[in-house]
Design an enzyme around this catalytic site. Structure first.
Site, PDB file in Angstrom:
ATOM      1  N   HIS A  98       0.871  -1.271  -0.188  1.00  0.00           N
ATOM      2  CA  HIS A  98      -0.072  -0.011  -0.165  1.00  0.00           C
ATOM      3  C   HIS A  98       0.864   1.218  -0.079  1.00  0.00           C
ATOM      4  O   HIS A  98       1.905   1.215   0.527  1.00  0.00           O
ATOM      5  CB  HIS A  98      -0.919   0.002   1.081  1.00  0.00           C
ATOM      6  CG  HIS A  98      -0.226  -0.163   2.571  1.00  0.00           C
ATOM      7  ND1 HIS A  98       0.172  -1.465   3.095  1.00  0.00           N
ATOM      8  CD2 HIS A  98      -0.006   0.717   3.398  1.00  0.00           C
ATOM      9  CE1 HIS A  98       0.547  -1.288   4.155  1.00  0.00           C
ATOM     10  NE2 HIS A  98       0.634  -0.078   4.449  1.00  0.00           N
ATOM     11  N   HIS A 100       0.729   5.223   1.172  1.00  0.00           N
ATOM     12  CA  HIS A 100      -0.024   6.299   1.968  1.00  0.00           C
ATOM     13  C   HIS A 100      -0.227   7.523   0.930  1.00  0.00           C
ATOM     14  O   HIS A 100       0.794   7.773   0.537  1.00  0.00           O
ATOM     15  CB  HIS A 100       0.431   6.419   3.174  1.00  0.00           C
ATOM     16  CG  HIS A 100       0.353   5.405   4.139  1.00  0.00           C
ATOM     17  ND1 HIS A 100      -0.143   4.991   5.244  1.00  0.00           N
ATOM     18  CD2 HIS A 100       1.395   4.171   4.021  1.00  0.00           C
ATOM     19  CE1 HIS A 100      -0.014   4.228   6.062  1.00  0.00           C
ATOM     20  NE2 HIS A 100       1.146   3.405   5.169  1.00  0.00           N
TER      21      HIS A 100
HETATM   22  P1  AMP Z   1       1.739   0.602   7.412  1.00  0.00           P
HETATM   23  O1  AMP Z   1       2.333   0.695   8.758  1.00  0.00           O
HETATM   24  O2  AMP Z   1       2.584   1.352   6.400  1.00  0.00           O
HETATM   25  O3  AMP Z   1       1.788  -0.997   7.273  1.00  0.00           O
HETATM   26  O4  AMP Z   1       0.249   1.337   7.380  1.00  0.00           O
HETATM   27  C1  AMP Z   1      -0.889   0.459   7.507  1.00  0.00           C
HETATM   28  C2  AMP Z   1      -2.028   1.433   7.513  1.00  0.00           C
HETATM   29  O5  AMP Z   1      -3.305   0.697   7.516  1.00  0.00           O
HETATM   30  C3  AMP Z   1      -2.115   2.285   9.151  1.00  0.00           C
HETATM   31  O6  AMP Z   1      -2.124   3.643   8.576  1.00  0.00           O
HETATM   32  C4  AMP Z   1      -3.490   1.817   9.387  1.00  0.00           C
HETATM   33  O7  AMP Z   1      -4.272   2.762  10.006  1.00  0.00           O
HETATM   34  C5  AMP Z   1      -4.377   1.285   8.111  1.00  0.00           C
HETATM   35  N1  AMP Z   1      -5.197   0.483   8.430  1.00  0.00           N
HETATM   36  C6  AMP Z   1      -5.335  -0.806   8.923  1.00  0.00           C
HETATM   37  N2  AMP Z   1      -6.635  -1.526   9.040  1.00  0.00           N
HETATM   38  C7  AMP Z   1      -7.361  -0.526   8.294  1.00  0.00           C
HETATM   39  C8  AMP Z   1      -8.647  -0.753   7.701  1.00  0.00           C
HETATM   40  N3  AMP Z   1      -9.443  -1.844   8.059  1.00  0.00           N
HETATM   41  N4  AMP Z   1      -8.963   0.216   6.906  1.00  0.00           N
HETATM   42  C9  AMP Z   1      -8.407   1.456   6.650  1.00  0.00           C
HETATM   43  N5  AMP Z   1      -7.278   1.373   7.056  1.00  0.00           N
HETATM   44  C10 AMP Z   1      -6.708   0.638   7.644  1.00  0.00           C
END
Ligand code: AMP
Ligand code: ZN
Length: 132
Positions: A98, A100
């Protein structure tokens, strides 16, 4: 596979969808840490940039650009921060690739750049190790 973002891509877990095409999806991050925080994902499961194929990567980055242009053209923003953690060592917490997207406005006061401690090695030493 027990992957939260695969479930979101399949419509099994709800999300606030911002954009979708055949291969990619952009939805709101639930962190609530900064206004407009979104995540762009490929619908197919890849862990991160290290195992993602080039065609998927190309499609994902085109989607990131499309959303960024939409933010600038129609939503009053004039920049974006694009952040990605690939690998646990890099702080990746959800193991589905993903990017951001954080929309930015001049003077919004958001500091989206990590505060680093300062390099431990001379620049030349690291450069010689990592150059291709
Ligand atoms: P990372 O630390 O770069 O892997 O970011 C993971 C991101 O996923 C975090 O910013 C979380 O807030 C987001 N996240 C986790 N679960 C969900 C969800 N069900 N819907 C939307 N965002 C999510
Ligand atoms: Zn997945």
């Amino acid at each position: 596979m027990d992957c939260i973002f695969c479930k979101i891509a399949a419509g099994e877990v709800p999300c606030k969808k911002v954009y979708e095409d055949a291969h990619t999806l952009v939805f709101m991050d639930i962190a609530g840490d900064v206004d407009g925080h979104m995540l762009a994902i490929p619908k197919r499961h890849f862990m991160n940039i290290l195992d993602c194929d080039e065609e998927t990567l190309h499609g994902l980055m085109c989607t990131v650009k499309h959303v960024s242009e939409h933010l600038a053209a129609h939503c009053g923003y004039d920049g974006v921060n694009l952040l990605n953690a690939s690998g646990e060592s890099a702080g990746q917490s959800v193991p589905h690739f993903h990017v951001h997207i954080i929309p930015r406005k001049t003077g919004d006061g958001i500091d989206a750049w990590p505060v680093f401690d300062g390099a431990k090695l001379p620049l030349d030493e690291t450069w010689k190790k990592i150059r291709i």
